[in-house]
Design an enzyme around this catalytic site. Structure first.
Site, PDB file in Angstrom:
ATOM      1  NE  ARG A  75      -3.550  -0.188   2.559  1.00 17.33           N
ATOM      2  CZ  ARG A  75      -3.633  -0.553   3.713  1.00 17.33           C
ATOM      3  NH1 ARG A  75      -3.324  -0.260   4.920  1.00 17.33           N
ATOM      4  NH2 ARG A  75      -4.469  -1.911   3.738  1.00 17.33           N
ATOM      5  NE  ARG A 144      -1.947   1.727   9.787  1.00 15.79           N
ATOM      6  CZ  ARG A 144      -3.131   0.717   9.797  1.00 15.79           C
ATOM      7  NH1 ARG A 144      -3.736   0.920   8.499  1.00 15.79           N
ATOM      8  NH2 ARG A 144      -2.828  -0.164  10.389  1.00 15.79           N
ATOM      9  CE  LYS A 216      -7.245   0.288  12.368  1.00 20.85           C
ATOM     10  NZ  LYS A 216      -7.685  -0.766  11.266  1.00 20.85           N
ATOM     11  CE  LYS A 218      -7.293   3.509   9.659  1.00 19.52           C
ATOM     12  NZ  LYS A 218      -8.571   2.656   9.107  1.00 19.52           N
ATOM     13  CB  CYS A 437     -13.170  -3.975   2.782  1.00 19.97           C
ATOM     14  SG  CYS A 437     -13.857  -5.560   3.215  1.00 19.97           S
ATOM     15  CB  CYS A 443      -8.827  -9.402   3.546  1.00 22.96           C
ATOM     16  SG  CYS A 443      -8.840  -9.086   5.128  1.00 22.96           S
ATOM     17  CB  CYS A 482     -14.108  -9.264   8.853  1.00 19.96           C
ATOM     18  SG  CYS A 482     -12.713  -7.793   9.206  1.00 19.96           S
ATOM     19  CB  CYS A 486     -11.423  -1.795   6.073  1.00 16.98           C
ATOM     20  SG  CYS A 486      -9.906  -2.793   7.030  1.00 16.98           S
TER      21      CYS A 486
END
Length: 571
Positions: A75, A144, A216, A218, A437, A443, A482, A486
């Site tokens: 990514r 991120r 993470k 953001k 996603c 994934c 899931c 995302c």
């Protein structure tokens, strides 16, 4: 920072002992194995890559006595989704030469490659850096990709918020030299600095320390009239406050996050809370202060509750703000009355204000590919070669071609048509406002289909929506394989969240503006039954909506039980 009495997670220990994210990545890159060691997988995320395997092939390969079909997702970090035509062309070339021949526009305005083999990983990341992009901090327990309204407009407002997205990206980036050593220096010089004991000692990380963040982090930047990046889904947000055409500051929001573990009641999605107003010159240092508070007080003993939203939930916004002010060094002003009130997805033709035009092309679920019917990659290459447009990626996984002359507009559309690419004007409203996603097969967390399933669901609900007269109604449908969220499902009008194999939990009641969480409506709905359940909701909405009421607003007003009753009624 965390004290010695804390029971640190295994990931925390891996980070602390990593020598500023180096670990044994270099040594493992030289091994002939197809996969990386378990501990190394945690460090690779900071470098912008996840190891995955093709789950469609697991059973077949296991029967044949073969290991999993391992590869890497890589990514990029692209602040605000802004890139050049040549950079996009290079990424398209890279997906063909080293990847699985597709390129994915993500929900955070960047690009990711799939199918990169371990033996090609260094070359892939090296080539990305050669086009002045980077993968550093695209994943991992760090800040991120910084999101920002991507549209191109004449005037200082958009220029300033887009510059801020770049400045925050730079200010909050890790400082480790390990990234350069592993992916750049060696390919350029041919020298080996990867053998045990030959790498330089870990340098200081003035912002992150040796353990980086608990989870993470953001950041997003938006305008009140245009929350196209879902400001309130971010850990840290900056809402521009504009007076007489000039930005006088930003309302700062903190504590958004979508990830949930359904089996753990202690986890939950959250929208960010309004914290304080900052002047433009304060924004970077306040961003650092917020990040440092999370660094020092976020939970490092349980990764399920390590995001900043849990710290704020435990402390309250007043205590959190006070700690940010302490780290920043002075008191902050209260937020202004300015609030989100609009959302422009920037699709179709829009004037830039300089005599030129931008064209926003809806890219279903962000996947760029060529097949016998549709050649998105070939169309993009042709547009790049003929127009050399500035490129902007949106938070809904689509693309904007900028700087198009009036006389070139028909030609650009013709190129798309010649390659079988559906124009934005030919795309239904419901499909245009949907996204998914990646899900299966790559994934590792996905329990259901997502990207591969949503187009089929769209096919089955477009005609019923038109029959109900709702085909022009704007509402968001988001699908994830899931509960990790995302595709930002928990603030959308409707969400389909993978629950178990071939079954989804259906959420309703969010808002297109991203300012309201939705609620669980039905459990374990089979993929085949999803369209029927959605059409029942649409029918109840059509029959019972109030004047100017949105779909999400209707569901929120009537609640779960009444919605189920109305959906089952005969009309």
């Amino acid at each position: 920072m965390a004290n010695d009495t804390e029971k640190l997670t295994g990931v925390e220990k891996i980070k602390e002992e990593s020598r500023a994210l180096r670990g044994t990545i270099g040594e493992e890159l030289q091994e002939s194995t197809a996969s990386f060691h378990k501990d190394t997988l945690q460090l690779l995320k900071f470098h912008g890559t996840y190891q995955q395997d093709d789950r469609d092939l697991r059973t077949e390969r296991k029967k044949a006595g073969l290991d999993k079909a391992y590869s890497c997702m890589v990514r990029c970090r692209i602040a605000g989704g802004r890139m050049t035509a040549s950079q996009l062309a290079a990424q398209l070339d890279l997906c063909d030469s080293l990847g699985n021949s597709t390129l994915k526009i993500t929900t955070r305005q960047t690009l990711q490659l799939h199918g990169i083999l371990k033996e090609d990983l260094r070359e892939a990341i090296n080539r990305i850096n050669k086009i002045n992009l980077s993968t550093l901090a695209a994943c991992g327990d760090v800040n991120r990709n910084v999101m920002c309204c991507p549209c191109k407009r004449v005037g200082t407002v958009h220029e300033e918020i887009q510059q801020l997205s770049h400045d925050i990206m730079v200010a909050l980036a890790p400082r480790t030299k390990g990234y350069h050593e592993l992916w750049i220096t060696d390919l350029e010089t041919g020298e080996t600095t990867l053998e045990g004991g030959t790498v330089t000692p870990a340098e200081e990380e003035p912002l992150y320390g040796t353990r980086y963040l608990p989870r993470k982090f953001k950041v997003g930047i938006a305008l009140p009239e245009d929350n196209c990046i879902d400001l309130y889904a971010n850990d840290l947000g900056f809402l521009a406050v504009v007076r007489e055409g000039k930005i006088i500051g930003y309302n700062v929001t903190v504590g958004g996050g979508m990830g949930v573990t359904p089996s753990a009641a202690k986890t939950f999605p959250a929208l960010a809370k309004r914290m304080a107003f900052v002047r433009p010159e304060q924004a970077i240092d306040v961003a650092k202060a917020v990040l440092m508070v999370q660094r020092d007080f976020g939970n490092r003993e349980d990764r399920k509750i390590a995001r900043m939203k849990y710290l704020i939930a435990n402390w309250g916004i007043e205590k959190f703000r006070a700690k940010v002010e302490e780290y920043y060094g002075e008191a902050l002003e209260d937020c202004t009355e300015d609030e989100v009130h609009g959302f422009d997805d920037h699709m179709g033709w829009q004037e830039q204000g300089d005599g030129l035009w931008s064209y926003g092309l809806n890219v279903e679920n962000g996947r760029l590919y060529d097949n016998e019917n549709t050649q998105l990659k070939a169309a993009f290459r042709a547009i790049i070669a003929e127009f050399d447009p500035a490129i902007r990626l949106t938070a809904h996984q689509s693309i904007i071609f900028c700087d198009i002359n009036e006389a070139q507009r028909d030609r650009l559309l013709q190129i798309l048509k010649d390659h079988g690419v559906p124009l934005t004007e030919e795309t239904s409203t419901v499909r245009r406002w949907s996204m998914a996603c990646v899900g299966l097969p790559t994934c590792g967390l996905s329990v259901t289909e997502s990207e591969r399933a949503l187009p089929g669901i769209m096919d089955k609900i477009e005609a019923p929506l038109a029959k109900l007269g709702l085909d022009q109604e704007k509402f968001t449908i988001r699908m994830t394989g899931c509960p990790n969220g995302c595709a930002r499902p928990y603030n959308s009008d409707i969400a389909l969240v993978g629950q178990t194999k071939d079954r989804y939990r259906v959420f309703v009641g969010g808002a297109l503006l991203g300012t309201r969480l939705n609620f669980a409506y039905k459990e374990k709905v089979l993929t085949a039954d999803v369209p029927t359940e959605l059409v029942k909701i649409f029918t109840a909405f059509k029959a019972n909506r109030q004047e100017n009421e949105t779909l999400g607003g209707f569901c929120d007003r009537v609640g779960r039980d009444e919605l189920e009753r109305l959906a089952d009624a005969d009309y």
